[in-house]
Design a protein around this motif. Structure first.
Motif, PDB file in Angstrom:
ATOM      1  N   GLU A 185       2.868   1.841  -0.638  1.00 52.36           N
ATOM      2  CA  GLU A 185       3.562   2.227  -1.869  1.00 52.36           C
ATOM      3  C   GLU A 185       4.952   1.595  -1.944  1.00 52.36           C
ATOM      4  O   GLU A 185       5.404   1.164  -3.005  1.00 52.36           O
ATOM      5  CB  GLU A 185       3.687   3.754  -1.961  1.00 52.36           C
ATOM      6  N   ALA A 186       5.630   1.541  -0.778  1.00 52.23           N
ATOM      7  CA  ALA A 186       6.980   0.968  -0.747  1.00 52.23           C
ATOM      8  C   ALA A 186       6.936  -0.537  -1.014  1.00 52.23           C
ATOM      9  O   ALA A 186       7.776  -1.082  -1.739  1.00 52.23           O
ATOM     10  CB  ALA A 186       7.634   1.268   0.600  1.00 52.23           C
ATOM     11  N   GLY A 207      11.508   2.168   4.399  1.00 55.54           N
ATOM     12  CA  GLY A 207      10.577   2.566   3.356  1.00 55.54           C
ATOM     13  C   GLY A 207      10.895   3.939   2.789  1.00 55.54           C
ATOM     14  O   GLY A 207      10.860   4.145   1.576  1.00 55.54           O
ATOM     15  N   ASP A 208      11.212   4.894   3.667  1.00 54.99           N
ATOM     16  CA  ASP A 208      11.528   6.256   3.205  1.00 54.99           C
ATOM     17  C   ASP A 208      12.778   6.263   2.340  1.00 54.99           C
ATOM     18  O   ASP A 208      12.840   6.952   1.313  1.00 54.99           O
ATOM     19  CB  ASP A 208      11.708   7.196   4.410  1.00 54.99           C
ATOM     20  N   LYS A 215      13.228   7.013  -2.165  1.00 53.13           N
ATOM     21  CA  LYS A 215      14.107   8.043  -2.742  1.00 53.13           C
ATOM     22  C   LYS A 215      14.998   7.502  -3.851  1.00 53.13           C
ATOM     23  O   LYS A 215      15.661   8.264  -4.554  1.00 53.13           O
ATOM     24  CB  LYS A 215      14.984   8.650  -1.640  1.00 53.13           C
ATOM     25  N   LEU A 216      15.033   6.179  -4.016  1.00 51.58           N
ATOM     26  CA  LEU A 216      15.926   5.577  -5.004  1.00 51.58           C
ATOM     27  C   LEU A 216      15.385   5.738  -6.419  1.00 51.58           C
ATOM     28  O   LEU A 216      14.176   5.750  -6.652  1.00 51.58           O
ATOM     29  CB  LEU A 216      16.099   4.083  -4.712  1.00 51.58           C
ATOM     30  N   SER A 217      16.309   5.850  -7.386  1.00 55.07           N
ATOM     31  CA  SER A 217      15.915   5.844  -8.795  1.00 55.07           C
ATOM     32  C   SER A 217      15.554   4.421  -9.189  1.00 55.07           C
ATOM     33  O   SER A 217      15.825   3.470  -8.447  1.00 55.07           O
ATOM     34  CB  SER A 217      17.074   6.347  -9.664  1.00 55.07           C
ATOM     35  N   GLU A 220      18.814  -2.636  -8.169  1.00 55.40           N
ATOM     36  CA  GLU A 220      19.986  -3.237  -7.529  1.00 55.40           C
ATOM     37  C   GLU A 220      19.746  -3.485  -6.046  1.00 55.40           C
ATOM     38  O   GLU A 220      20.123  -4.520  -5.503  1.00 55.40           O
ATOM     39  CB  GLU A 220      21.212  -2.333  -7.718  1.00 55.40           C
ATOM     40  N   LYS A 221      19.098  -2.513  -5.384  1.00 53.75           N
ATOM     41  CA  LYS A 221      18.904  -2.613  -3.935  1.00 53.75           C
ATOM     42  C   LYS A 221      18.002  -3.782  -3.542  1.00 53.75           C
ATOM     43  O   LYS A 221      18.231  -4.428  -2.522  1.00 53.75           O
ATOM     44  CB  LYS A 221      18.302  -1.298  -3.391  1.00 53.75           C
ATOM     45  N   VAL A 222      16.955  -4.029  -4.334  1.00 55.20           N
ATOM     46  CA  VAL A 222      16.042  -5.119  -3.957  1.00 55.20           C
ATOM     47  C   VAL A 222      16.736  -6.472  -4.024  1.00 55.20           C
ATOM     48  O   VAL A 222      16.293  -7.441  -3.402  1.00 55.20           O
ATOM     49  CB  VAL A 222      14.760  -5.146  -4.820  1.00 55.20           C
TER      50      VAL A 222
END
Length: 835
Positions: A550-551, A523-524, A528-530, A536-538
């Protein structure tokens, strides 16, 4: 403490009976429209019924009593069919309401029991805890760090802390528990509550229509408008040919009736309501009708780990004691240090445990303690679960002032507040890795001391002594590997979103055959990702660990940005925002909090993820069958419209081949076909190996719409061909009408059979289990036979006797007008096999 419920006995069975007799049930009762009256109002406003009334009146006015009586009977029959469909829908929805009835806990006769909220009575001892929606008004008699969100009444979103000693010691129906636990004596129920008194305003809130419902409504409105324009044109044509106002009006109304697709909204309502009812029978409660529309489009399912992939049957399995650096088996006799660790972890739990891990700690404590200290210690202060990663702290005291300050939480959180040396941290991390990689869920346990009663504002301000780790094992559900494979086969991506750590989650994911178990992010890290990186990460990441509200919400929104249709499972208070944001929020019926159930659009009564496979399959089936029904309606309406209009417009010898009587007859045959046969169709065998259908703003794509139009034009060609054959053979108007009618009825029957699948052949679909097909088609054939062979009926409808050859010719033409589509389906199957 769990056994004596803080010495609160609650009401006896007799007192409950007397209270219910005096105050009634705990339900909000405002002005309610009669379902029957509402249905009758709706029927009276239907354009088809209005047209029938007008035409029937004209027949009576002109002395055609027989025709008028038939149409009057038709009005009754149309109304009866509509009422039947409406009652099916309302009954299905009423059953759904019973299943969504909220539950609550009360203390009666000294025992804590769970009852339906409507069974609550004034004087009950209501037990409310984090995540609950409060079921009645009451006064707090006991509480532990208890706070309530009262925004539904006050508009204030901040939680309000309450307890028995404060001036603000009241709770209200409809508010939600933000933290802690309380027991309140019920003072008001139902309409007598604060919410009940202001609830009259809720009556006027109209339920918003779904996108599909709006599309269908707009389509029907357009057809009504087209019908009105064509009606005026045809009336004008007939009038200027005959200068007979009444006759031209009847002919124009005939065409207007043929254009109206009034079956479509009926079919939509029936399919959605009965679809929700069928889902309920599978143990899936649909709270919002739009969910039925969306289910078949789901492309991603975000699932929790605990209780969804696993049994949620936590057992204390291992203990790591820092002082001895040993990892002990909790099922074996424990050393004094290990027992001390279990005792401390129990004190860090709720006095009345409801979390499975806390229940396991209380049970483990009860096994080795000779004297139960829980009976003499009372909670003096509590810090609820909080922080990132989270931890919780409880402070207990006995009558002699002896104090216990115990904390537990994520190991990282406990390490951060404990001041461990570098070597001790290394030992703890090594133990965490050893336990987590075997799939254990690990909590850190610490102890603090503090003099005085001016406790710190936050639990992190205590100076804790790290005592060790408690590890729980929650075995994977046996059916999960098969469930995951079914999702993958259906083209649905699965992602794990959990508050647990990466090692434990990865171990469980590996055990159940989860694809991408090694691709995880915390989550942390995610926060921090833009926006671009997150998008892209998801897609790349499959396991999301140490997640907080929130995450979770960011994951859902990022997937939606990628045009995914997102389903998400959840059970806790912190799942609420993400459940609300997901296209399909899925709450667990057993372990889910009321907040999660309120936020969700669908509830799995048995907490069984395999039910989501069934829900997706049902969603796909309902949507596909509704499409089949509406495509059938479009295809069969086109030849009715054109068979009425073209002979008139082209000036053929028999310009008015059908009267209002024939149109309403055809409507009565078509209505049950579309809404009864197709609604009852089974799921096609390739349904769950297809990719999810695109979730578009339009119901039909051009290919599907074109198919229906071409089918309709082909049937029109058949009916007009038999018309011309009859005329050229010297047939009179009655014989011509009979042949055209039989061709249209035959086409209707064959179209019903052919369109049961737009992929498989009619020979395959004949084996589908749907008893209503034979019943409805048999009834259609029987009615047609009566019209052809019972002289009074034949004469009344303007038909005439036809020969066996003429009858066979009409049936064959009806068959040829439809059966050509089997070649298109055959080519589709061949193309699919060569891909």
């Amino acid at each position: 403490m769990a056994s004596n419920n803080f010495n609160i006995q609650g009401l006896s069975a007799k007192e409950v009976f007397e209270a219910r007799k005096k105050h009634g049930a705990n339900t909000l009762n405002f002005k309610k429209e009669s379902g029957l009256i509402e249905a009758l109002k709706s029927i009276a406003a239907e354009p088809m019924v209005v047209l029938l009334l007008v035409v029937s009146s004209i027949y009576f006015f002109t002395g055609n009593v027989g025709d008028g009586l038939f149409l009057a009977a038709a009005i009754v029959l149309v109304a009866g069919i509509s009422l039947y469909q409406d009652s099916r829908s309302r009954n299905a929805l009423e059953k759904l309401k019973n299943f969504t009835q909220p539950m609550c806990k009360v203390i009666r006769d000294g025992e804590t029991i769970e009852i339906k909220s409507e069974e609550l009575v004034v004087g009950d001892s209501l037990m409310i805890e984090e995540g609950n929606t409060i079921a009645a008004d009451g006064i707090i008699v006991h509480s532990n760090d208890f706070s309530v969100n009262e925004s539904i009444l006050t508009g204030e979103s901040m939680a309000v802390y309450k307890d028995a000693s404060k001036e603000d010691n009241k709770v209200s129906l409809g508010t939600t528990v933000a933290s802690g636990l309380a027991i309140a004596t019920v003072t008001a129920i139902g309409n007598a509550t604060n919410l009940g008194k202001i609830g009259k305003s809720l009556e006027d809130i109209a339920e918003e229509k779904t996108p599909l419902e709006k599309q269908i409504t707009n389509f029907v409105k357009k057809m009504v408008l087209i019908g009105a324009i064509v009606f005026l044109v045809v009336w004008a044509i007939n009038y200027f040919r005959s200068y007979n106002v009444v006759d031209s009006l009847l002919k124009a109304l005939t065409l207007a009736m043929s254009i109206l697709p009034e079956e479509i909204p009926v079919a939509f309502t029936t399919f959605m309501a009965l679809g929700a009812w069928r889902l309920m029978k599978l143990g899936i409660v649909v709270k919002q009708m739009k969910t039925v529309e969306t289910l078949g489009s789901a492309t991603v399912i975000c699932t929790d780990k605990t209780g969804t992939l696993t049994e949620n049957k936590m057992s204390l399995a291992r203990l790591f004691v820092l002082s001895s650096q040993e990892i002990a088996d909790a099922s074996q006799p424990l050393s004094a240090d290990a027992q001390s660790l279990v005792r401390l972890a129990m004190w860090a739990s709720e006095p009345i445990p409801f979390d499975p891990m806390e229940v396991a700690l209380h049970e483990a404590y009860g096994k080795f303690m000779v004297t139960d200290e829980r009976l003499v210690f009372n909670m003096a202060h509590e810090y609820p679960l909080g922080g990132k990663p989270p931890m919780m702290t409880h402070i207990f005291e006995d009558g002699n002032g002896k104090r216990i300050i115990a904390a537990k939480g994520a190991p990282e959180a406990m390490i951060a507040v404990s001041g461990l040396s570098a070597s001790e941290k290394e030992q703890v991390h090594e133990a965490i890795n050893t336990l987590a990689k075997d799939g254990y869920r690990v909590l850190g346990v610490g102890e603090a001391s503090f003099n005085g009663n001016d406790f710190p504002a936050t639990q992190q301000e205590f100076s804790f002594s790290f005592k060790g780790l408690v590890a729980f094992y929650d075995p994977p559900k046996k059916n999960i590997p098969f469930v995951l494979e079914q999702f993958y086969a259906a083209g649905i991506k699965v992602k794990i979103v959990t508050g647990d750590n990466a090692l434990t989650t990865g171990a469980i994911a590996r055990q159940v055959g989860f694809r991408g178990f090694d691709k995880s992010i915390s989550g942390d890290e995610l926060m921090k990702l833009s926006e671009g990186e997150l998008k892209e990460k998801v897609e790349d990441m499959q396991v999301f660990t140490r997640m907080f509200p929130e995450a979770k919400l960011k994951i859902i929104n990022a997937l939606k940005v990628r045009n995914e249709i997102v389903a998400m499972t959840g059970d806790g208070v912190n799942d609420g925002p993400a459940l609300k944001a997901a296209h399909i929020g899925i709450a667990m019926g057993k372990k889910g909090t009321e907040i999660a159930k309120q936020a969700a659009s669908l509830i799995l009564l048995e907490d069984d993820l395999s039910k989501m496979v069934e829900a997706v399959a049902m969603g796909r089936k309902i949507y596909t069958n509704l499409k089949k029904a509406i495509q059938y309606i479009i295809s069969i309406h086109i030849p009715i419209i054109l068979t009425v209009f073209l002979p008139l417009a082209l000036g053929w010898i028999y310009p008015n081949i059908f009267s209002p009587l024939h149109i309403i007859l055809l409507e009565l045959i078509m209505g049950p076909t579309c809404s009864i046969i197709y609604e009852n169709e089974p799921m096609e065998k390739n349904m769950m190996i297809k990719k999810p259908r695109p979730f578009t703003s339009t119901f039909f794509n051009w290919k599907e719409l074109t198919t229906s139009v071409v089918q309709g034009l082909a049937i029109t060609a058949g009916t007009l061909s038999i018309y011309q054959l009859a005329v050229h053979g010297g047939a009179n108007e009655e014989v011509t009408r009979t042949l055209v009618f039989v061709t249209l009825i035959s086409s209707n029957i064959f179209l019903t059979l052919v369109n049961r699948s737009f992929y498989y052949s009619v020979l395959t679909t004949l084996a589908y289990k749907n008893n209503l097909v034979g019943l409805i088609i048999g009834a259609t054939v029987a009615i047609t036979g009566l019209l052809l062979f019972v002289p009074p009926l034949t004469n009344f409808f303007g038909f005439d006797n036809i020969s066996a050859v003429q009858l066979l010719t009409s049936v064959v033409i009806g068959l040829l007008a439809v059966i050509w589509f089997e070649m298109i389906k055959w080519r589709s199957r061949v193309a699919a096999k060569t891909v």
